[in-house]
Design an enzyme around this catalytic site. Sequence first.
Site, PDB file in Angstrom:
ATOM      1  CG  ASP A 205      -2.094   0.979   1.051  1.00 41.80           C
ATOM      2  OD1 ASP A 205      -2.532   1.212  -0.090  1.00 41.80           O
ATOM      3  OD2 ASP A 205      -2.555   1.538   2.071  1.00 41.80           O
ATOM      4  CB  SER A 229      -6.522   2.866   0.075  1.00 39.31           C
ATOM      5  OG  SER A 229      -5.147   3.201   0.124  1.00 39.31           O
ATOM      6  CD  GLN A 279      -4.559   1.596  -3.080  1.00 46.99           C
ATOM      7  OE1 GLN A 279      -4.209   2.771  -3.130  1.00 46.99           O
ATOM      8  NE2 GLN A 279      -4.123   0.754  -2.157  1.00 46.99           N
TER       9      GLN A 279
END
Length: 288
Positions: A205, A229, A279
């Site tokens: 991430d 996110s 993502q």
Amino acid sequence: MQTIQELIKLLNLEKVGENIFSGNSYTIGSPQVFGGQVLAQAVNAAHRTIPENRFLHSLHGYFLEAGDLKVPINYKVEEVRNGGSFSTRRVTAIQHDKTIFILAASFHQQEEGFEHQANFDKDIKQPEELLSWDDMLVKFGDFLPKSTKEFLNVKRPIEFKPIRVPNPLDPKNLPPTEQVWFRLKGKPENLDFRTKLEILTYISDYNILNAAFNPNASKYNFGNTQTASLDHSMWFFRDFDFNDWMLFTAESPNAFGARGLSRGNIFTRDGKLIASFAQEGLLRPKKK
């Protein structure tokens, strides 16, 4: 948090009930809980309900609410399916009686099969040629914007070396790509496969939305844009070691409507593809 041992301790949840686990948080420089931490802790919770001979091969998560750094997060695991070769788990992360994150994860027993993988750029700059985030702070700290300096000053158990370092004092639009070498600080010895997957999920991430920012980097950055996110997916392929540098490489095919999409791969230094990811993130310009 400066060592791999501290990170493993953070990700290793406490069991507080039947298929219910609890964990604390550590800031990476933002006022909310780091999405990679929630992802990795949810994987740890799911792992605790999975037979030893099955390993995580894919995960899909949705971030629903910002996490509170000061309050423990509870993870409830639902055993959706235990088949002949695959097991599926649903994990719900709860804080302040709200669901802040949901994860679907699938686990597969190891099998033999044919294979191929994406090409690895053998001509890419090597880590020894590049500056780490820590190096940048020492070398350029007096010239960096306050927000960048504060972010780099956070202690982390991971060392990052980006291939391309934009000049924050002269921002320019860049290609929609991001490539970063990374490795764990300290000696990551005797890590089992499950622990390595949780750590890799945590790291995945970091840096990911940079690729979506880059084409508009002359005007927009993490200081003047609200970011978060929204979802995160990963697919895991091969076993690996954390004893050397690894390469994170991402591209962004699209940014539109205050959202940006990034996708890419993670390779070992010798070119073995170990995971892929995708993502979508919120990229909302702040109103002046």
